[in-house]
Write an enzyme that holds these catalytic residues in place. Structure first.
Site, PDB file in Angstrom:
ATOM      1  N   TYR A 135       0.793  -1.230   0.000  1.00  0.00           N
ATOM      2  CA  TYR A 135       0.000   0.000   0.000  1.00  0.00           C
ATOM      3  C   TYR A 135       0.828   1.284   0.000  1.00  0.00           C
ATOM      4  CZ  TYR A 135      -4.597  -2.185   0.532  1.00  0.00           C
ATOM      5  OH  TYR A 135      -5.762  -2.869   0.307  1.00  0.00           O
ATOM      6  N   LYS A 186       3.326 -15.279   2.766  1.00  0.00           N
ATOM      7  CA  LYS A 186       3.519 -16.091   1.554  1.00  0.00           C
ATOM      8  C   LYS A 186       5.019 -16.280   1.381  1.00  0.00           C
ATOM      9  CE  LYS A 186       1.953 -18.285  -2.035  1.00  0.00           C
ATOM     10  NZ  LYS A 186       1.242 -19.574  -1.893  1.00  0.00           N
ATOM     11  N   ASP A 219      -2.750 -18.608   1.367  1.00  0.00           N
ATOM     12  CA  ASP A 219      -3.756 -19.382   0.608  1.00  0.00           C
ATOM     13  C   ASP A 219      -4.366 -20.472   1.488  1.00  0.00           C
ATOM     14  OD1 ASP A 219      -1.218 -20.545   0.597  1.00  0.00           O
ATOM     15  OD2 ASP A 219      -1.373 -21.342  -1.443  1.00  0.00           O
ATOM     16  N   ASP A 243      -6.404  -7.140   3.921  1.00  0.00           N
ATOM     17  CA  ASP A 243      -7.545  -6.551   3.211  1.00  0.00           C
ATOM     18  C   ASP A 243      -8.435  -7.661   2.663  1.00  0.00           C
ATOM     19  OD1 ASP A 243      -9.109  -4.537   1.917  1.00  0.00           O
ATOM     20  OD2 ASP A 243      -8.093  -5.030   0.044  1.00  0.00           O
ATOM     21  N   ASP A 247     -12.465  -9.275   4.183  1.00  0.00           N
ATOM     22  CA  ASP A 247     -13.728  -9.387   3.441  1.00  0.00           C
ATOM     23  C   ASP A 247     -14.268 -10.810   3.571  1.00  0.00           C
ATOM     24  OD1 ASP A 247     -13.518  -6.735   2.570  1.00  0.00           O
ATOM     25  OD2 ASP A 247     -14.128  -7.227   0.517  1.00  0.00           O
TER      26      ASP A 247
END
Ligand code: IPM
Ligand code: MN
Length: 355
Positions: A135, A186, A219, A243, A247
């Site tokens: 970001y 990751k 993942d 982020d 959701d």
């Protein structure tokens, strides 16, 4: 207490009106009124004046207010989201609000899209790093708009930045008597940046021997959140992954309209907002779910040390949810305003508070 209120755009205005109503009433009920100041920043203001957030806006918010409440930002007339980035990301970065605190708590089993899962299974907190990662806007476009375009978007991870968010996750778990902290990255593919997350996690883990510290690749974490959300108490991850999985978490608790968040820096003026966006097509139609905004107000009061006030709001929202007194999203038939009124009514019911 002085609170800056930025309703923003779209349904942000609708849900903020209800959150404001709730904050005012809780102030009266507990005999500790709040000084709320409405600020106009958002798409309309930007299109009229060319100002998204004034040059010293973040500093003004920091110095003149105890907390900031935001509705939502985003407007189709500003396709590059310039104003939203300036205001939302501007405040996050300039006030160094490095903790994005996003609870994932199911209030009623019937709201969960997973089979046979209830409130005991979906009760966790996600800490999203909020000041670095992908970001930061480092990078650029070379030969933009041509067939030879090269676009670079760098991910920044600093020792200080990773350390403080992972430490916060551990400290939060310890302070609340929670058992498990899961760090997600990751590092199997992002072998530079996420090696730092691994290093910091390994450094901090021994200091919290009573906690079960685990790691998942992002993942696998997404899969496990669906497969068995009950295995998580606290999840900590970077800005972009946070982020995305918040959701996902919002759906586990009944939809984006239910999800609350706080952008925090302990001891400093912090900012609170529902996780959802401005949903322009629903704006002004009295259909948006104000519960995420109202629960964000509860998070704000909790952060300001007003535990009874925060608990009273949460109780009132839970009562609204279980009795179907809310909008279509929670299986009710109330409008945005009527949902706010119902919650206000519950707040004023004498058995729900101990002033
Ligand atoms: C959020 C939003 C923002 C983000 C957008 C509007 C920039 O999706 O708060 O989750 O990505 O942080
Ligand atoms: Mn988001």
């Amino acid at each position: 207490m002085r609170i800056a209120v930025i309703p923003g755009d779209g349904i942000g205005k609708d849900v903020t009106a209800e959150a404001v109503k709730v904050i005012r009433v809780v102030g009266e009920v507990f005999g500790r009124p709040f000084d709320l100041e409405l600020l106009p920043y958002g798409a309309d203001h930007y299109l009229e004046t060319g100002i998204s957030l004034p040059p010293n806006g973040s500093v003004m918010l920091r110095d003149e207010f105890d907390a900031i409440f935001i509705g939502a930002l985003g407007d189709p007339r500003i396709p590059d989201m310039r104003h939203a980035r300036d205001i939302l990301l501007g405040i996050r970065f300039e006030l160094d609000l490095y903790i994005n605190h996003r609870p994932v708590r199911l209030l009623d089993a019937r709201l969960c899209p997973l089979k046979d899962r209830g409130p005991a299974d979906v009760d966790l907190v996600i800490f999203r790093e909020n000041t670095e990662g992908l970001y930061v806007g480092v990078g650029g476009r070379f030969k933009p708009g041509t067939a030879d375009e090269i676009a670079v978007q760098e991910e920044i991870n600093t020792y200080k930045g990773v350390h403080r968010i992972v430490k916060h996750a551990f400290d939060y778990a310890r302070a609340r008597g929670l058992k498990r902290v899961c760090m997600a990255d990751k590092s199997n593919a992002m072998t530079h940046g996420h090696a730092l997350w691994q290093r910091v996690f390994e450094e901090l883990t021994p200091g919290y021997a009573e906690l079960e510290a685990t790691h998942l690749f992002i993942d696998a974490l997404a899969m496990q959140m669906i497969k068995n959300p009950a295995q998580f108490d606290v999840i900590v991850t970077n800005n972009m992954f946070g982020d995305i999985i918040t959701d996902l978490g919002a759906q586990l608790q009944g939809g984006l309209g239910m999800a609350a968040s706080g952008n925090l820096h302990p001891g400093r003026t912090s900012m609170f907002e529902p996780v959802h966006g401005s949903a322009p097509k629903y704006a002004g139609r009295n259909v948006a779910n104000p519960m995420g905004a109202i629960l964000s107000a509860a998070l704000m009061l909790e952060h300001l040390g007003l535990h009874d006030e925060a608990a009273a709001i949460e109780t009132a929202v839970r009562q609204a949810v279980v009795s179907h007194n809310g909008p279509a999203e929670i299986g009710g038939s109330l409008g945005t305003r009527e949902t706010g009124d119902y919650i206000v009514g519950r707040l004023m019911a004498p058995m729900n508070h101990k002033p």
